[in-house]
Design a protein around this motif. Structure first.
Motif, PDB file in Angstrom:
ATOM      1  N   ARG A   6     -10.293  -1.187  -1.170  1.00  0.00           N
ATOM      2  CA  ARG A   6      -8.818  -1.411  -1.673  1.00  0.00           C
ATOM      3  C   ARG A   6      -7.971  -0.117  -1.432  1.00  0.00           C
ATOM      4  NH1 ARG A   6      -4.836  -6.183  -4.047  1.00  0.00           N
ATOM      5  NH2 ARG A   6      -3.084  -5.768  -2.406  1.00  0.00           N
ATOM      6  N   THR A  34      -2.404   2.762   9.175  1.00  0.00           N
ATOM      7  CA  THR A  34      -1.297   3.158   9.856  1.00  0.00           C
ATOM      8  C   THR A  34      -1.528   3.917  10.949  1.00  0.00           C
ATOM      9  OG1 THR A  34      -0.712   3.661   7.547  1.00  0.00           O
ATOM     10  CG2 THR A  34       0.888   4.528   9.544  1.00  0.00           C
ATOM     11  N   GLY A  81       1.358  -0.798   5.681  1.00  0.00           N
ATOM     12  CA  GLY A  81       1.758  -1.689   4.806  1.00  0.00           C
ATOM     13  C   GLY A  81       1.515  -3.258   5.634  1.00  0.00           C
ATOM     14  N   SER A  82       0.078  -3.447   6.319  1.00  0.00           N
ATOM     15  CA  SER A  82      -0.590  -4.061   7.106  1.00  0.00           C
ATOM     16  C   SER A  82      -1.078  -4.943   6.477  1.00  0.00           C
ATOM     17  CB  SER A  82      -1.897  -3.722   7.410  1.00  0.00           C
ATOM     18  OG  SER A  82      -2.643  -2.901   7.201  1.00  0.00           O
ATOM     19  N   ASN A  83      -2.453  -4.359   5.138  1.00  0.00           N
ATOM     20  CA  ASN A  83      -3.447  -4.674   3.046  1.00  0.00           C
ATOM     21  C   ASN A  83      -3.894  -5.390   4.436  1.00  0.00           C
ATOM     22  OD1 ASN A  83      -1.700  -3.391   0.835  1.00  0.00           O
ATOM     23  ND2 ASN A  83      -0.135  -4.045   1.656  1.00  0.00           N
ATOM     24  N   ARG A 135      -7.604  -2.685   3.911  1.00  0.00           N
ATOM     25  CA  ARG A 135      -7.079  -1.010   4.031  1.00  0.00           C
ATOM     26  C   ARG A 135      -5.222  -1.414   4.403  1.00  0.00           C
ATOM     27  NH1 ARG A 135     -10.758  -0.601   1.592  1.00  0.00           N
ATOM     28  NH2 ARG A 135     -12.937   1.088   1.897  1.00  0.00           N
ATOM     29  N   ASP A 136      -4.738  -0.124   4.114  1.00  0.00           N
ATOM     30  CA  ASP A 136      -3.318  -0.190   4.167  1.00  0.00           C
ATOM     31  C   ASP A 136      -3.714   0.776   6.245  1.00  0.00           C
ATOM     32  OD1 ASP A 136      -0.720  -0.125   4.439  1.00  0.00           O
ATOM     33  OD2 ASP A 136      -0.623   0.350   2.537  1.00  0.00           O
ATOM     34  N   GLY A 187      -3.340   0.310  -0.626  1.00  0.00           N
ATOM     35  CA  GLY A 187      -2.289  -0.185  -0.289  1.00  0.00           C
ATOM     36  C   GLY A 187      -0.971   0.495  -0.992  1.00  0.00           C
ATOM     37  N   ALA A 193       2.399   4.884   4.408  1.00  0.00           N
ATOM     38  CA  ALA A 193       1.260   3.457   4.699  1.00  0.00           C
ATOM     39  C   ALA A 193       2.199   2.342   5.789  1.00  0.00           C
ATOM     40  CB  ALA A 193       1.633   2.851   3.187  1.00  0.00           C
ATOM     41  N   TYR A 238      -1.445  -2.049  -7.291  1.00  0.00           N
ATOM     42  CA  TYR A 238      -1.196  -2.747  -5.880  1.00  0.00           C
ATOM     43  C   TYR A 238       0.036  -2.606  -5.682  1.00  0.00           C
ATOM     44  CZ  TYR A 238      -6.162  -1.230  -5.261  1.00  0.00           C
ATOM     45  OH  TYR A 238      -7.229  -0.502  -5.141  1.00  0.00           O
ATOM     46  N   PRO A 239       1.496  -2.348  -4.551  1.00  0.00           N
ATOM     47  CA  PRO A 239       1.325  -1.168  -4.072  1.00  0.00           C
ATOM     48  C   PRO A 239       1.326  -0.239  -4.888  1.00  0.00           C
ATOM     49  CG  PRO A 239       3.573  -2.496  -3.324  1.00  0.00           C
ATOM     50  CD  PRO A 239       2.658  -3.386  -3.909  1.00  0.00           C
TER      51      PRO A 239
END
Length: 318
Positions: free
Chosen positions: A278, A216, A244-246, A213-214, A280, A242, A135-136
């Motif tokens: 996960r 969007t 980009g929250s992660n 979670r990523d 990402g 994506a 990840y990413p």
């Protein structure tokens, strides 16, 4: 331009159609209005698209005369498919084979006969990665889906690449990372969360809530589709889309509690087979080639979805 959108009555499809119509494009949309979730929601999405530039066909891609429907079409946005990780196990798998793989193959065959097609944009999924190696996650990393749903999305993506290589179909596959926003499907996590927050109901979480979670926002997904259609890229390209929250699900709930200014009633139950821990995605490739980058931060997007939910779920029933 003449745009063809499959799954036009759905969450992403209808949001994309609204954007294209606002920009003056002609949109032909097809949807079989399956009952995976409430058909009334899909019909409401279609009502919001009423316009002289919009034509709707209610039909299954597997039986429609796609050769005829794609005549004169400049861009195909293939958003249709059977969603859902949890339902893809067991006897329902045949639905996923038909809706996600067979329908994509038929659409690609029709695209072969359209000599003027400028782009074929396919809605893939981060589910193709499963529990990724790093990840990413990069597009070149080995995909290893953890669910039958992910297997069918990857198979359809491979079909797009095969038709690009063998027949020159200008395909672009976009791997969506957990799309959310107003009018999201009612089975999806964020809609369940905001509905419960508005109504003071219990929120059920599968697993510990520590899964990452990523997320969007839907407007960013739509922008990626538009850029994929209009910006040159190699045939058969694959891009992560994506936000980009992660962030963990528990942290999302904490954020929602702050936004709603209400205590949330959360219940944790066993996890579900096929759910990964996960996600990402790296967006370096799509930024470089298409010039796309997510623009809506998670807090802003979740706030927009909550404000929508305050109206949509104010009554006892949707």
């Amino acid at each position: 331009m003449r745009m063809f959108i499959t799954g036009v009555a759905g969450f992403v499809g209808s949001t994309l159609a609204k954007r294209l119509l606002a920009e003056g494009h002609e949109v032909v949309g097809i949807d079989c209005l399956s009952d995976y979730y409430e058909i009334e929601i899909k019909r409401a999405n279609l009502e919001s698209l009423e316009s002289p530039g919009f034509t709707f066909i209610e039909e299954d891609l597997n039986v429609a005369d796609l050769d005829h429907l794609l005549e004169g079409i400049d861009v195909v946005f293939h958003q249709a498919g059977q969603p859902g990780v949890r339902k893809s196990w067991g006897s329902d798998f045949s639905i996923y084979l038909s809706a996600n793989i067979e329908a994509t193959q038929k659409l690609l065959e029709a695209a072969r006969k359209n000599g003027g097609l400028k782009r074929f944009v396919y809605a893939s999924s981060s589910s193709v990665y499963g529990n990724a190696e790093r990840y990413p996650t990069l597009e070149m990393d080995r995909p290893r889906p953890m669910s039958p749903y992910g297997v069918t999305k990857l198979a359809a993506e491979h079909l797009c690449s095969l038709y690009a290589e063998n027949f020159g179909i200008p395909t672009v596959s976009l791997r969506y990372f957990t799309v959310y926003g107003p009018r999201q499907r009612t089975d999806m996590a964020f809609t369940r969360f905001v509905r419960a927050a508005v109504r003071g109901e219990q929120i059920t979480i599968f697993g510990t809530g520590e899964q990452i979670r990523d997320f969007t926002f839907v407007d960013d997904i739509v922008e990626a589709n538009v850029k994929a259609a209009l910006v040159d890229s190699p045939k058969g390209s694959v891009f992560n889309v994506a936000g980009g929250s992660n962030i963990s699900v528990n942290n999302v709930l904490a954020l929602l509690g702050t936004i709603s200014e209400k205590p949330l009633d959360v219940k944790y139950i066993d996890g579900v087979a096929g759910d990964v821990f996960r996600t990402g995605g790296s967006t370096d490739s799509i930024e470089e080639v298409l010039g796309w980058k997510a623009s809506v931060p998670l807090e802003e997007g979740l706030r927009r979805q909550y404000e929508w939910a305050r109206v949509a779920f104010a009554a006892p029933v949707l």
